[in-house]
Enzyme design. Structure first.
Site, PDB file in Angstrom:
ATOM      1  N   LYS A 148      14.182 -12.840  25.591  1.00  0.00           N
ATOM      2  CA  LYS A 148      14.754 -11.636  24.994  1.00  0.00           C
ATOM      3  C   LYS A 148      15.484 -10.853  26.077  1.00  0.00           C
ATOM      4  O   LYS A 148      15.198 -11.016  27.261  1.00  0.00           O
ATOM      5  CB  LYS A 148      13.650 -10.787  24.367  1.00  0.00           C
ATOM      6  CG  LYS A 148      12.995 -11.486  23.172  1.00  0.00           C
ATOM      7  CD  LYS A 148      12.457 -10.500  22.158  1.00  0.00           C
ATOM      8  CE  LYS A 148      11.762 -11.187  21.000  1.00  0.00           C
ATOM      9  NZ  LYS A 148      12.651 -11.571  19.905  1.00  0.00           N
ATOM     10  N   LYS A 207      18.547 -22.845   8.413  1.00  0.00           N
ATOM     11  CA  LYS A 207      19.901 -22.594   8.926  1.00  0.00           C
ATOM     12  C   LYS A 207      20.764 -23.846   8.711  1.00  0.00           C
ATOM     13  O   LYS A 207      20.338 -24.953   9.007  1.00  0.00           O
ATOM     14  CB  LYS A 207      19.851 -22.251  10.425  1.00  0.00           C
ATOM     15  CG  LYS A 207      19.216 -20.874  10.691  1.00  0.00           C
ATOM     16  CD  LYS A 207      19.225 -20.551  12.180  1.00  0.00           C
ATOM     17  CE  LYS A 207      18.391 -19.327  12.507  1.00  0.00           C
ATOM     18  NZ  LYS A 207      19.077 -18.054  12.421  1.00  0.00           N
ATOM     19  N   HIS A 256      12.080 -20.239   9.593  1.00  0.00           N
ATOM     20  CA  HIS A 256      13.408 -19.965   9.025  1.00  0.00           C
ATOM     21  C   HIS A 256      14.528 -20.728   9.738  1.00  0.00           C
ATOM     22  O   HIS A 256      15.617 -20.866   9.196  1.00  0.00           O
ATOM     23  CB  HIS A 256      13.687 -18.458   8.959  1.00  0.00           C
ATOM     24  CG  HIS A 256      14.089 -17.834  10.246  1.00  0.00           C
ATOM     25  ND1 HIS A 256      13.193 -17.483  11.223  1.00  0.00           N
ATOM     26  CD2 HIS A 256      15.302 -17.472  10.728  1.00  0.00           C
ATOM     27  CE1 HIS A 256      13.836 -16.942  12.237  1.00  0.00           C
ATOM     28  NE2 HIS A 256      15.116 -16.920  11.968  1.00  0.00           N
ATOM     29  N   ASP A 308       5.843 -17.100  19.921  1.00  0.00           N
ATOM     30  CA  ASP A 308       6.736 -16.508  18.930  1.00  0.00           C
ATOM     31  C   ASP A 308       7.808 -17.500  18.477  1.00  0.00           C
ATOM     32  O   ASP A 308       8.050 -17.636  17.284  1.00  0.00           O
ATOM     33  CB  ASP A 308       7.396 -15.248  19.520  1.00  0.00           C
ATOM     34  CG  ASP A 308       8.277 -14.521  18.503  1.00  0.00           C
ATOM     35  OD1 ASP A 308       7.901 -14.482  17.319  1.00  0.00           O
ATOM     36  OD2 ASP A 308       9.323 -13.962  18.906  1.00  0.00           O
ATOM     37  N   GLU A 354      18.250 -14.440  23.292  1.00  0.00           N
ATOM     38  CA  GLU A 354      18.512 -13.259  22.460  1.00  0.00           C
ATOM     39  C   GLU A 354      18.925 -12.111  23.364  1.00  0.00           C
ATOM     40  O   GLU A 354      18.454 -12.010  24.502  1.00  0.00           O
ATOM     41  CB  GLU A 354      17.257 -12.869  21.684  1.00  0.00           C
ATOM     42  CG  GLU A 354      16.821 -13.915  20.681  1.00  0.00           C
ATOM     43  CD  GLU A 354      15.683 -13.404  19.810  1.00  0.00           C
ATOM     44  OE1 GLU A 354      15.959 -12.959  18.689  1.00  0.00           O
ATOM     45  OE2 GLU A 354      14.528 -13.430  20.270  1.00  0.00           O
ATOM     46  N   ARG A 378       0.841  -1.202   0.000  1.00  0.00           N
ATOM     47  CA  ARG A 378       0.000   0.000   0.000  1.00  0.00           C
ATOM     48  C   ARG A 378       0.869   1.242   0.000  1.00  0.00           C
ATOM     49  O   ARG A 378       0.918   1.972   0.978  1.00  0.00           O
ATOM     50  CB  ARG A 378      -0.871  -0.002   1.255  1.00  0.00           C
ATOM     51  CG  ARG A 378      -1.921  -1.087   1.257  1.00  0.00           C
ATOM     52  CD  ARG A 378      -2.551  -1.235   2.616  1.00  0.00           C
ATOM     53  NE  ARG A 378      -1.573  -1.750   3.580  1.00  0.00           N
ATOM     54  CZ  ARG A 378      -1.833  -2.015   4.854  1.00  0.00           C
ATOM     55  NH1 ARG A 378      -3.020  -1.777   5.349  1.00  0.00           N
ATOM     56  NH2 ARG A 378      -0.902  -2.495   5.647  1.00  0.00           N
ATOM     57  N   HIS A 392      10.246 -22.604  16.149  1.00  0.00           N
ATOM     58  CA  HIS A 392      11.693 -22.884  16.077  1.00  0.00           C
ATOM     59  C   HIS A 392      12.151 -23.945  17.089  1.00  0.00           C
ATOM     60  O   HIS A 392      12.863 -24.874  16.746  1.00  0.00           O
ATOM     61  CB  HIS A 392      12.513 -21.615  16.336  1.00  0.00           C
ATOM     62  CG  HIS A 392      12.133 -20.440  15.474  1.00  0.00           C
ATOM     63  ND1 HIS A 392      11.650 -20.564  14.205  1.00  0.00           N
ATOM     64  CD2 HIS A 392      12.179 -19.101  15.711  1.00  0.00           C
ATOM     65  CE1 HIS A 392      11.422 -19.364  13.687  1.00  0.00           C
ATOM     66  NE2 HIS A 392      11.727 -18.459  14.587  1.00  0.00           N
ATOM     67  N   LYS A 441       5.488 -17.928   9.665  1.00  0.00           N
ATOM     68  CA  LYS A 441       4.939 -17.973  10.999  1.00  0.00           C
ATOM     69  C   LYS A 441       4.619 -16.549  11.445  1.00  0.00           C
ATOM     70  O   LYS A 441       5.243 -15.631  10.902  1.00  0.00           O
ATOM     71  CB  LYS A 441       5.906 -18.651  11.967  1.00  0.00           C
ATOM     72  CG  LYS A 441       7.261 -17.909  12.083  1.00  0.00           C
ATOM     73  CD  LYS A 441       7.956 -18.245  13.339  1.00  0.00           C
ATOM     74  CE  LYS A 441       7.570 -17.342  14.457  1.00  0.00           C
ATOM     75  NZ  LYS A 441       8.271 -16.056  14.512  1.00  0.00           N
TER      76      LYS A 441
HETATM   77  C1  BG6 Z   1      11.703 -14.783  14.744  1.00  0.00           C
HETATM   78  C2  BG6 Z   1      11.021 -14.227  15.958  1.00  0.00           C
HETATM   79  O1  BG6 Z   1      10.986 -15.878  14.238  1.00  0.00           O
HETATM   80  O2  BG6 Z   1      13.019 -15.196  15.076  1.00  0.00           O
HETATM   81  C3  BG6 Z   1      11.833 -13.106  16.559  1.00  0.00           C
HETATM   82  O3  BG6 Z   1       9.730 -13.750  15.606  1.00  0.00           O
HETATM   83  C4  BG6 Z   1      13.266 -13.530  16.788  1.00  0.00           C
HETATM   84  O4  BG6 Z   1      11.244 -12.651  17.767  1.00  0.00           O
HETATM   85  C5  BG6 Z   1      13.843 -14.149  15.522  1.00  0.00           C
HETATM   86  O5  BG6 Z   1      14.014 -12.391  17.166  1.00  0.00           O
HETATM   87  C6  BG6 Z   1      15.230 -14.693  15.767  1.00  0.00           C
HETATM   88  O6  BG6 Z   1      15.784 -15.175  14.579  1.00  0.00           O
HETATM   89  P1  BG6 Z   1      17.335 -15.456  14.461  1.00  0.00           P
HETATM   90  O7  BG6 Z   1      17.490 -16.079  13.119  1.00  0.00           O
HETATM   91  O8  BG6 Z   1      18.016 -14.136  14.605  1.00  0.00           O
HETATM   92  O9  BG6 Z   1      17.673 -16.372  15.582  1.00  0.00           O
END
Ligand code: BG6
Length: 508
Positions: A360, A204, A200, A257, A238, A63, A262, A170
Site C-alpha cells: 500500500k 475481473k 473478487h 489481506d 496500491e 443494526r 488474490h 474473504k
Molecule cells: C481487497 C483488499 O481484497 O482488495 C484491499 O482487502 C485492497 O486491501 C482491495 O485495497 C483492492 O482491490 P482492487 O479491486 O481495487 O484491486
C-alpha cells in the site's frame, strides 16, 4: 410440428445474455463499505443491463433503526456515486420497489423471524419463487451467529425446486486452523454446493483473460514453461493507504489481506495445467493441483521481505505513515508491504521462481503478471549493440491500464545495429467498444444464476494458508519489518531479495 434450429436460441450459446431467475438477495452488513461502494452499485448495474428478473428483491439487514425508505435512500446515494453504468430513473424506480429493510442484531431470533416473514411475503408479492441468496458482508466473527439464526429461523431450509445460497467474503480465516473452523461453521447449515466464496479478483475480466490467453491460443503455450521462462513477477501495488480500515487491517497485514487470496489465485491461473473444461470442478481441480505444488524454499529471511509505510508524498499531498493512521497502535508490527519468492515443484515449472509483491502507498496503482523470458542463448551482435536490450517479457496487465504487453528487442533506426527494448500493446479499451463489467457485477450474477467456476473452493483456501502460515509464523517471531516512504517503491529488503538472485523488480 416442425422445429427450426436457430443457433441463437440454443441455451448453451454463450452469446446470449445470462439472466438470473426469480430470487431474493439478502444482504447482511448493508451499511458497510463494501456494500456501499461495490455491491449496491453492482446490483443496479445488473438491473440496468437487464440481467435481473422482473421481481428481483433485495433485503438489507443491519443494526440500524431504518425503514425501507431509509434503505432505499442510502442505496440511491451509493448507486449515484459508484455505479458504472449511467443512471436511469425508470431502472432505479423498478429496482427500488423491490428493496426492503429488516433491522436487527446478528444474533437476535426475533429479527431473523421478521426476515423470514419478509422474504415469504416477497415470494408472494413479487414472485421470487422461494429462492434466497444470503450475502454475508460482515466480519467473520459474526458468521456463527448469522448462520445459526438462518438455520433456526428455517430460512436455510428449502422445498423442492427452490434454492438457498450463502456468499462469504474473504478473509476466509487468518490461518489454516481458523479457515477450517469457519468452514465447519458454514457447513453445519449449508452444503458445499450452496457456498460461494468470493475472491473478487476472479471476477475481473483481465484475470479471466489469463485463461483465454493461455488456452485459446497456440503461440503462448509452447513457451509457457521452464525451458523458456526465466521467472514470473506478480505485482499488486496500491497507491492508497489503509483508509478507515484500521480495525480490519491491523494484525492482518498485506500478506493475509491479498497474497493468500488474490495473488495466489493469479499464480494458480498463470501456472496451472489446461483444465478438461471450464466447469467448476475441472478448473478448481487444476488450481488445487498447482497450489499444492507451491513451495517456499530455504531461509525465509532470504526469500521474503516486508515493510510498513512511513510518511511521504503522494500525488503532491503529504501523507501520514501507517503508525500515525487513526486506530493503529504506535507499536504495530503489521506489514503493509510483502514480497515472497515461491517455487512450483512440477515438471513445467521446476526451478522457475515466482516472485509475488504487494504494498500500500506505493508510487502507483498497478496489478500485473509478468512472464520474464530467458535471454537469447547467443547474441550475434557486439556487446555495445545490445547494451540496452533486456529480457523478453509478456505482461498481463490486470489494472488499471487493462491489456497485454509483449516486450522484445528491436533495431533502433539508423545506420548501426543498435538494439533496444520496445513494447507491443493490446489495450482492452482500443479493441472492444463495451467497457468491462465490475468484478462484483459478474460475481453477483454468477451467485444468482448458481454458476460456481469463479468461486474458490475450500481446498484452495486451505492450500493457500498452508503456503502462507510458515511465513506468517516466521514474521511473527523474528522477521524484519522495514519502513518505506509513502509514494515510493517499497522497502529496500524487497529489492535485496531480487538482487540476491541477480534480478530486479519491474518498474512500477
Ligand atoms: C481487497 C483488499 O481484497 O482488495 C484491499 O482487502 C485492497 O486491501 C482491495 O485495497 C483492492 O482491490 P482492487 O479491486 O481495487 O484491486
Amino acid at each position: 410440428m416442425t422445429t427450426t434450429s436457430n443457433p441463437l436460441r440454443d441455451p448453451r450459446d454463450k452469446r446470449l445474455p445470462r439472466v438470473a431467475g426469480p430470487c431474493v438477495l439478502v444482504l447482511f452488513g448493508v451499511t458497510g463499505d463494501l456494500s456501499r461502494k461495490k455491491l449496491l452499485p453492482a446490483i443496479y448495474d445488473l438491473a440496468n443491463r437487464g440481467l435481473l428478473p422482473p421481481g428481483f428483491s433485495l433485503v438489507g439487514f443491519a443494526r440500524r433503526d431504518w425503514d425501507h425508505q431509509d434503505f432505499r435512500q442510502i442505496a440511491y446515494e451509493s448507486v449515484k456515486e459508484h455505479a458504472r453504468t449511467p443512471f436511469r430513473e425508470d431502472v432505479w424506480t423498478h429496482l427500488s420497489e423491490g428493496m426492503h429493510f429488516v433491522p436487527g442484531e446478528f444474533g437476535d431470533p426475533g429479527a431473523f423471524d421478521a426476515l423470514a416473514m419478509a422474504v415469504k411475503e416477497l415470494d408472494e408479492s413479487r414472485g421470487t419463487g422461494g429462492n434466497y441468496a444470503f450475502y454475508l458482508s460482515i466480519p467473520p466473527k459474526f458468521f456463527p451467529k448469522v448462520v445459526e439464526q438462518l438455520r433456526r429461523s428455517g430460512l436455510a431450509d428449502r422445498s423442492d425446486g427452490e434454492w438457498r445460497r450463502v456468499v462469504i467474503e474473504k478473509p476466509f480465516g487468518h490461518d489454516l486452523a481458523s479457515a477450517q473452523d469457519l468452514n465447519d461453521t458454514v457447513h453445519r447449515v449449508f452444503p458445499e454446493e450452496s457456498i460461494f466464496r468470493i475472491d473478487h479478483y476472479l471476477g475481473k475480466e483481465t484475470v479471466q483473460n489469463i485463461l483465454a490467453l493461455r488456452f485459446a491460443n497456440s503461440m503462448f503455450e509452447p513457451i509457457w514453461n521452464r525451458s523458456f521462462v526465466d521467472h514470473v513477477q506478480i505485482t499488486m501495488a496500491e497507491d492508497i493507504g489503509i483508509g478507515g480500515r484500521a480495525g480490519y487491517y491491523d494484525g492482518i497485514g498485506a500478506a493475509r489481506d491479498v497474497i493468500q487470496n488474490h495473488l495466489l489465485q493469479l499464480l494458480a491461473l498463470t501456472a496451472m495445467e489446461e483444465p478438461t473444461s471450464f466447469a467448476a470442478e475441472a478448473v478448481r481441480a487444476e488450481k488445487a493441483k498447482i497450489l499444492s505444488s507451491v513451495r517456499v524454499r530455504g531461509d525465509l529471511s532470504q526469500s521474503t521481505a516486508r515493510g510498513q509505510y512511513a510518511s511521504g508524498w503522494q500525488g503532491g499531498v503529504k501523507v501520514e505513515g501507517y503508525l500515525e493512521e487513526d486506530g493503529i497502535p504506535a507499536d504495530s508490527r503489521t506489514e503493509t508491504y510483502a514480497a515472497i519468492k515461491l517455487e512450483i515443484d512440477n515438471r513445467r515449472w521446476a526451478g522457475v521462481p515466482f516472485y509475488l509483491r504487494t504494498g500500500k502507498r506505493l508510487s502507483r496503482r498497478v496489478t500485473e503478471v509478468a512472464m520474464v523470458f530467458q535471454k537469447a542463448p547467443h547474441l550475434p551482435f557486439s556487446h555495445t549493440d545490445t547494451e540496452e536490450l533486456g529480457q523478453n517479457a509478456l505482461v498481463m496487465r490486470v489494472q488499471p491500464d487493462e491489456g497485454i504487453t509483449v516486450r522484445f528487442g528491436s533495431k533502433v533506426p539508423g545506420t548501426s545495429m543498435e538494439i533496444r527494448d520496445v513494447n507491443m500493446d493490446f489495450a482492452y479499451g482500443e479493441s472492444f467498444t463495451e467497457s468491462s463489467p465490475e468484478a462484483y457485477e459478474r460475481l453477483l450474477l454468477d451467485v444468482l444464476i448458481g454458476d460456481p467456476p469463479l468461486f474458490p473452493r475450500q481446498e484452495e483456501v486451505e492450500l493457500s494458508w498452508k503456503i502462507l502460515d510458515p511465513i506468517e509464523e516466521y514474521w511473527a517471531g523474528q522477521g524484519g519489518l522495514d519502513q518505506y516512504k509513502s509514494g515510493g517503491y517499497g522497502p529496500d529488503s524487497a529489492d535485496e531479495l531480487m538482487a540476491r538472485d541477480g534480478r530486479t523488480w519491474r518498474r512500477l
